[in-house]
Scaffold this active site. Structure first.
Site, PDB file in Angstrom:
ATOM      1  N   GLY A  17       0.786  -1.221   0.115  1.00 18.28           N
ATOM      2  CA  GLY A  17       0.067   0.076  -0.059  1.00 18.28           C
ATOM      3  C   GLY A  17       0.942   1.046   0.077  1.00 18.28           C
ATOM      4  N   ILE A  18       0.448   2.181   0.667  1.00 19.78           N
ATOM      5  CA  ILE A  18       1.015   3.642   0.851  1.00 19.78           C
ATOM      6  C   ILE A  18       2.475   3.333   1.289  1.00 19.78           C
ATOM      7  CG2 ILE A  18       0.977   5.870   1.721  1.00 19.78           C
ATOM      8  CD1 ILE A  18      -2.221   5.669   1.820  1.00 19.78           C
ATOM      9  N   ASP A  58       7.302  -4.721  15.049  1.00 21.98           N
ATOM     10  CA  ASP A  58       5.615  -4.941  15.605  1.00 21.98           C
ATOM     11  C   ASP A  58       5.391  -3.613  16.013  1.00 21.98           C
ATOM     12  OD1 ASP A  58       3.085  -4.893  16.637  1.00 21.98           O
ATOM     13  OD2 ASP A  58       3.499  -7.124  17.451  1.00 21.98           O
ATOM     14  N   ARG A 144     -17.466   4.602   9.947  1.00 25.93           N
ATOM     15  CA  ARG A 144     -15.967   4.696  10.165  1.00 25.93           C
ATOM     16  C   ARG A 144     -15.862   5.200  11.662  1.00 25.93           C
ATOM     17  NH1 ARG A 144     -15.534   1.596   6.993  1.00 25.93           N
ATOM     18  NH2 ARG A 144     -14.640   1.712   5.082  1.00 25.93           N
ATOM     19  N   TYR A 147     -12.384   4.192  13.403  1.00 25.49           N
ATOM     20  CA  TYR A 147     -11.299   4.624  12.639  1.00 25.49           C
ATOM     21  C   TYR A 147     -10.978   6.050  12.854  1.00 25.49           C
ATOM     22  CZ  TYR A 147      -8.373   5.150   8.360  1.00 25.49           C
ATOM     23  OH  TYR A 147      -7.417   5.732   7.395  1.00 25.49           O
ATOM     24  N   PRO A 183      -4.114  -2.775  -1.330  1.00 27.85           N
ATOM     25  CA  PRO A 183      -4.590  -4.209  -0.956  1.00 27.85           C
ATOM     26  C   PRO A 183      -5.548  -4.120   0.205  1.00 27.85           C
ATOM     27  CG  PRO A 183      -2.188  -4.158  -1.497  1.00 27.85           C
ATOM     28  CD  PRO A 183      -2.836  -2.653  -1.471  1.00 27.85           C
ATOM     29  N   SER A 184      -5.480  -3.261   1.211  1.00 24.11           N
ATOM     30  CA  SER A 184      -6.248  -2.916   2.360  1.00 24.11           C
ATOM     31  C   SER A 184      -7.784  -2.890   1.898  1.00 24.11           C
ATOM     32  CB  SER A 184      -5.722  -2.073   3.166  1.00 24.11           C
ATOM     33  OG  SER A 184      -6.559  -1.892   4.316  1.00 24.11           O
TER      34      SER A 184
END
Length: 245
Positions: A17-18, A58, A144, A147, A183-184
């Site tokens: 992704g980004i 992680d 959302r 988020y 992809p997310s």
């Protein structure tokens, strides 16, 4: 001459992704990129590119972050990308969902900044870029809730760090994309009961009629990482194709 020649850039969530697009864009502009992610197999794909070295990390684990930071002698730019998109209203969110999103989307940035900011202060220069979203304090977006709460917190964190350390040579900005084809995003679409209808819904809210590409967002990140943006700090920088208008 690259726009980022000689700069050491650490970024998270670089496997796809980004994050991946930004790692490649930074390297093309001459930066020494230290790309991290929890996904070792995808992360290793970046090893073949000149200027990029990788490290499994992680970002929810403070001990791992502190150990990693102790291994880095110098850092010019820290780009916090890691995050998770929870789907649903507040009624669809359990405490464990809230805690997971806050931990990955906000606490990880807190831990990374805490670990690397002292090095920047010792150098009397440093640049921090955080990944936020227009789904935050900028725009209310259906389904959302969690988020948006986390990404609003990122904007607050960004502004606070910028205000506290501006006179010590530290800049801090955040990138606020709209919907980006990653992809997310594709995984979230496929996870819906009717993926075709979900895709249509996502596209219908795009005033440009399309999603942003990860590469477009990465180009903005190159600007923010470069000295071209030396007078820019404390800003939520929007790149959303007019979605928040």
């Amino acid at each position: 001459m690259g726009r980022l020649d000689g700069k050491v850039i650490v970024l998270t969530a670089a496997a796809q992704g980004i994050g991946r697009a930004s790692a490649l864009a930074f390297a093309r502009e001459g930066a020494k990129v230290i790309a991290t992610d929890i996904n070792e197999s995808k992360l290793q794909e970046l090893e073949s590119y000149r200027g990029i070295q990788t490290r499994v990390l992680d970002v929810t684990k403070k001990r791992q972050i502190d150990q990693f930071a102790s291994e880095i002698e110098r850092i010019d730019v820290l780009f916090n990308v890691a995050g998770f998109v929870h789907h649903g209203t507040i009624l669809d969110c359990e405490e464990k969902d809230w805690d997971f999103s806050m931990n990955l989307n906000v606490r990880s940035m807190f831990l990374m900044i805490k670990a690397f900011l002292p090095k920047m202060l010792a150098q009397k220069s440093g640049n921090i870029i955080n990944m936020s979203s227009v789904a935050s304090s900028i725009k209310g977006v259906e389904n959302r809730c969690v988020y948006s709460a986390t990404k609003a917190a990122v904007i607050g964190l960004t502004k606070s760090v910028a205000a506290d350390f501006i006179q010590q040579g530290i800049r801090c900005n955040c990138v606020c994309p709209g919907t980006v084809d990653t992809p997310s995003l594709q995984e979230r679409i496929q996870a819906r009961d009717n993926p075709k209808e979900a895709l249509k819904t996502f596209l219908n809210r795009q005033k440009t009629g399309r999603f942003a590409s990860a590469e477009e967002v990465a180009l903005l990140c190159v600007y923010l990482a470069s000295d071209e943006s030396a007078y820019v700090t404390g800003n939520p920088v929007i790149i959303d194709g007019g979605w928040s208008l």
